[in-house]
Motif scaffolding. Structure first.
Motif, PDB file in Angstrom:
ATOM      1  N   ILE A  62      66.400 -40.430 -24.065  1.00  0.00           N
ATOM      2  CA  ILE A  62      66.922 -40.391 -25.435  1.00  0.00           C
ATOM      3  C   ILE A  62      65.831 -39.908 -26.403  1.00  0.00           C
ATOM      4  O   ILE A  62      66.102 -39.099 -27.297  1.00  0.00           O
ATOM      5  CB  ILE A  62      67.468 -41.767 -25.846  1.00  0.00           C
ATOM      6  N   ALA A  63      64.601 -40.374 -26.192  1.00  0.00           N
ATOM      7  CA  ALA A  63      63.506 -39.942 -27.061  1.00  0.00           C
ATOM      8  C   ALA A  63      63.291 -38.432 -26.967  1.00  0.00           C
ATOM      9  O   ALA A  63      63.120 -37.746 -27.991  1.00  0.00           O
ATOM     10  CB  ALA A  63      62.220 -40.687 -26.695  1.00  0.00           C
ATOM     11  N   THR A  96      66.201 -36.589 -28.592  1.00  0.00           N
ATOM     12  CA  THR A  96      66.064 -36.633 -30.051  1.00  0.00           C
ATOM     13  C   THR A  96      65.127 -35.528 -30.524  1.00  0.00           C
ATOM     14  O   THR A  96      65.417 -34.807 -31.491  1.00  0.00           O
ATOM     15  CB  THR A  96      65.538 -38.004 -30.491  1.00  0.00           C
ATOM     16  N   GLN A  97      64.006 -35.373 -29.819  1.00  0.00           N
ATOM     17  CA  GLN A  97      63.056 -34.297 -30.159  1.00  0.00           C
ATOM     18  C   GLN A  97      63.688 -32.925 -29.931  1.00  0.00           C
ATOM     19  O   GLN A  97      63.447 -31.985 -30.709  1.00  0.00           O
ATOM     20  CB  GLN A  97      61.793 -34.437 -29.323  1.00  0.00           C
ATOM     21  N   ASP A 157      65.992 -32.162 -32.773  1.00  0.00           N
ATOM     22  CA  ASP A 157      65.188 -31.803 -33.946  1.00  0.00           C
ATOM     23  C   ASP A 157      64.635 -30.386 -33.822  1.00  0.00           C
ATOM     24  O   ASP A 157      64.506 -29.672 -34.820  1.00  0.00           O
ATOM     25  CB  ASP A 157      64.021 -32.799 -34.115  1.00  0.00           C
ATOM     26  N   PHE A 179      74.417 -41.453 -25.730  1.00  0.00           N
ATOM     27  CA  PHE A 179      73.661 -40.736 -26.764  1.00  0.00           C
ATOM     28  C   PHE A 179      74.019 -39.242 -26.755  1.00  0.00           C
ATOM     29  O   PHE A 179      74.274 -38.642 -27.801  1.00  0.00           O
ATOM     30  CB  PHE A 179      72.157 -40.922 -26.549  1.00  0.00           C
ATOM     31  N   HIS A 208      76.283 -36.855 -29.620  1.00  0.00           N
ATOM     32  CA  HIS A 208      75.770 -35.635 -30.252  1.00  0.00           C
ATOM     33  C   HIS A 208      76.472 -34.373 -29.738  1.00  0.00           C
ATOM     34  O   HIS A 208      76.019 -33.265 -30.010  1.00  0.00           O
ATOM     35  CB  HIS A 208      74.257 -35.538 -30.049  1.00  0.00           C
TER      36      HIS A 208
END
Length: 266
Positions: A133-134, A137-138, A141, A167, A171
């Motif tokens: 997930i981290a 997320t990047q 972005d 997640f 999205h």
């Protein structure tokens, strides 16, 4: 541009076994083939495709950029090398195979480089594999969720990966499940076997149909013609709500792809 629902995986297939598996798969009707730079079989996959009578435009071809080629100036050249081996002018999907080990390089360096490779015409679509997930997320972005054609991760009845799946889906990011058969472990699971018997199907077909009914693409591999043919028929199997509920109880976090450079899993 996300991948077709079922494809032919080539992980661990080397040399003539890779050529034969892809050749047979194409004969049987597979039109989605998944390989990677680290598999060491792109040339064999390319040879099998070239020697088949399947037009390149009918195929969906995926490869993946290995972790030692994630520097911004190495991504595109590595794909150009893949294209030479695959004997094609572009792939349909190029994935970052794993996040940079230890995050030595940030996602913001290598994913925009992959996007530039798409803009150069080396691939029709881009995506990521083995992202947490981290990392996702990047990635969002860095290039936006719309640019990410799929997230390819390990998903099977014993590792349903629900946090990452939720997640990604929130999205709008499509998922490709690898190791759908958990190295064959699903084939002897009593719950899966019972569902298969009720449907007159194979346990492998049940596991694959389960993945496809969640909306995932699946990419099983085999060197045996009968298994390749049987797996392809999973698209016609429809599991009931009761079947799905039973399989939901099998999740035990059993991760099989966990090399020492893996990220911190969710």
């Amino acid at each position: 541009m996300h991948p077709p629902a079922i494809g032919l995986g080539t992980f661990r297939l080397q040399g003539q076994a890779a050529i034969d598996s892809v050749r047979t798969g194409l004969e049987l009707g597979y039109r989605h083939v998944d390989t990677a730079q680290i598999y060491g079989n792109e040339a064999e996959v390319g040879q099998a495709i070239a020697e088949s009578n399947v037009p390149r435009s009918d195929l969906y071809l995926t490869t993946k950029v290995w972790t030692d080629r994630l520097a911004a100036d190495r991504v595109a050249p590595s794909l150009e090398e893949s294209l030479r081996k695959l004997r094609t002018d572009r792939v349909d999907l190029a994935l970052i195979h794993w996040p940079s080990p230890g995050d030595a390089l940030p996602v913001a360096e290598y994913l925009p480089a992959l996007l530039r490779a798409r803009e150069q015409g080396l691939t029709r679509a881009i995506g990521v594999s083995n992202f947490t997930i981290a990392h996702l997320t990047q990635a969002i972005d860095a290039v936006g969720a719309d640019a990410i054609a799929t997230l390819q991760i390990e998903i099977h009845p014993f590792l349903q990966n629900r946090k990452v799946v939720a997640f990604a889906q929130a999205h709008g990011i499509h998922l490709t499940a690898y190791m759908s058969l958990a190295y064959g472990r699903v084939l002897t699971d009593p719950t899966i076997v019972a569902i298969a018997q009720r449907h007159g199907a194979t346990p492998a077909q049940v596991a694959l149909a389960w993945g496809m009914q969640q909306g995932y693409a699946v990419i099983p591999s085999s060197t045996r013609r009968e298994n390749l043919a049987s797996n392809l028929k999973a698209v016609d199997l429809h599991l009931s709500d009761d079947d799905l509920a039973a399989i939901a109880t099998l999740d035990r976090g059993e991760r099989l792809a966990n090399p020492d450079f893996s990220p911190h899993w969710d």
